[in-house]
Enzyme design. Structure first.
Site, short mmCIF file in Angstrom:
data_model
loop_
_atom_site.label_atom_id
_atom_site.label_comp_id
_atom_site.label_asym_id
_atom_site.label_seq_id
_atom_site.Cartn_x
_atom_site.Cartn_y
_atom_site.Cartn_z
N CYS A 87 -3.82 8.49 -1.56
CA CYS A 87 -5.13 8.37 -0.90
C CYS A 87 -5.13 7.16 0.02
CB CYS A 87 -6.24 8.29 -1.95
SG CYS A 87 -6.36 6.68 -2.75
N CYS B 251 -4.36 3.94 -1.79
CA CYS B 251 -2.92 3.77 -2.09
C CYS B 251 -2.20 3.19 -0.88
CB CYS B 251 -2.27 5.12 -2.39
SG CYS B 251 -2.71 5.94 -3.91
N CYS C 247 -7.61 7.36 -6.55
CA CYS C 247 -7.12 8.73 -6.74
C CYS C 247 -6.61 8.96 -8.16
CB CYS C 247 -6.08 9.10 -5.69
SG CYS C 247 -4.55 8.18 -5.78
N CYS D 52 -3.53 3.31 -8.87
CA CYS D 52 -4.62 3.35 -7.89
C CYS D 52 -5.95 3.64 -8.59
CB CYS D 52 -4.35 4.44 -6.85
SG CYS D 52 -5.69 4.59 -5.65
N CYS E 273 -16.00 -2.04 15.24
CA CYS E 273 -16.42 -1.74 16.61
C CYS E 273 -17.17 -2.92 17.22
CB CYS E 273 -17.24 -0.45 16.67
SG CYS E 273 -18.59 -0.39 15.52
ZN LIG Z 1 -4.82 6.35 -4.43
#
Ligand SMILES: [Zn+2]
Length: 182
Positions: A12, A15, A88, A85, A27
Site C-alpha cells: 500500500c 508500505c 494494509c 505495515c 499545492c
Molecule cells: Zn501497507
C-alpha cells in the site's frame, strides 16, 4: 506521482512511503500546473482499464514520479509488502484518523481555515451576535462577518465556519474561540 495499488496484492501507499506521504510539498508550497493533473489522471485511468479488463500482467508495478516543469521523471519498483505495515496489514489508518479528529482544515491556496465543529448554526442568531463586533452581511446561504480589513468569518447553516485572512490554524482557532466559542 502515481502508482496502482491493489489491496491484498501490492504493497500500500504507507508500505512504500514508510511513515506516510506527509512531508512532501503541497499545492501551497510548490503549486500545481493543470497539465500535471491531466497526465496523472490519464495514467490512472489507463491502469484502471487494464485492471478492469483483466490485463493484470500489463499493470505498471512502479511508483511513477515526474516533474515536467523541471523535466525529470523516474520510476521505482514497488517494494514488497511491509509485514509490519499498520495500514494494509493491521487495518489501522492513522492519516484518516488524524483528520477525522481535527475540526480545522486549511483550504489550500485560499488563505482560509475552515472549522467545522458545530452541527448547525442559526444564521439569524449569529447575525445578531456578530453585528455587535463586525460588519455583517447575510444571504439565504451564508453569513459574512468582517472583523477588520484582514479577517472575515463566513458562517454556514451546516455549522461550517471559514476564517478568511489566515492560514495559521492556531490564530484561526483563537479567533473562532473568541467570537464563536464552543
Ligand atoms: Zn501497507
Amino acid at each position: 506521482m502515481t502508482a496502482f495499488f491493489v489491496p491484498n496484492d501490492t504493497p500500500c501507499m504507507r508500505c512504500v512511503m514508510k511513515g506516510g506521504a506527509e512531508s512532501g510539498q503541497t499545492c501551497d508550497t510548490a503549486g500545481v500546473i493543470s497539465p500535471a493533473v491531466d497526465i496523472v489522471s490519464s495514467m490512472q485511468v489507463t491502469e484502471t482499464l487494464k485492471y478492469l479488463t483483466g490485463n493484470k500482467n500489463n499493470l505498471r508495478r512502479t511508483l511513477y514520479t515526474f516533474d515536467h516543469w523541471f523535466n525529470y521523471q523516474y520510476e521505482i519498483k514497488l517494494s514488497n509488502v511491509n509485514p509490519d505495515c499498520p495500514t494494509c496489514q493491521k487495518q489501522y489508518f492513522p492519516s484518516l484518523k488524524r483528520h477525522a479528529n481535527t475540526p480545522e482544515t486549511i483550504l489550500c491556496g485560499r488563505n482560509t481555515v475552515q472549522i467545522h465543529e458545530k452541527k448547525e448554526m442559526d444564521l439569524s442568531i449569529w447575525e445578531e451576535r456578530l453585528s455587535r463586533v463586525a460588519a455583517t452581511k447575510r444571504t439565504p446561504f451564508l453569513l459574512k462577518a468582517e472583523l477588520d480589513h484582514h479577517i472575515q468569518f463566513v458562517l454556514f447553516p451546516d455549522g461550517r465556519v471559514l476564517v478568511q485572512g489566515t492560514e495559521d490554524i492556531t490564530s484561526a482557532r483563537s479567533l473562532y474561540d473568541r467570537y464563536i466559542g464552543s
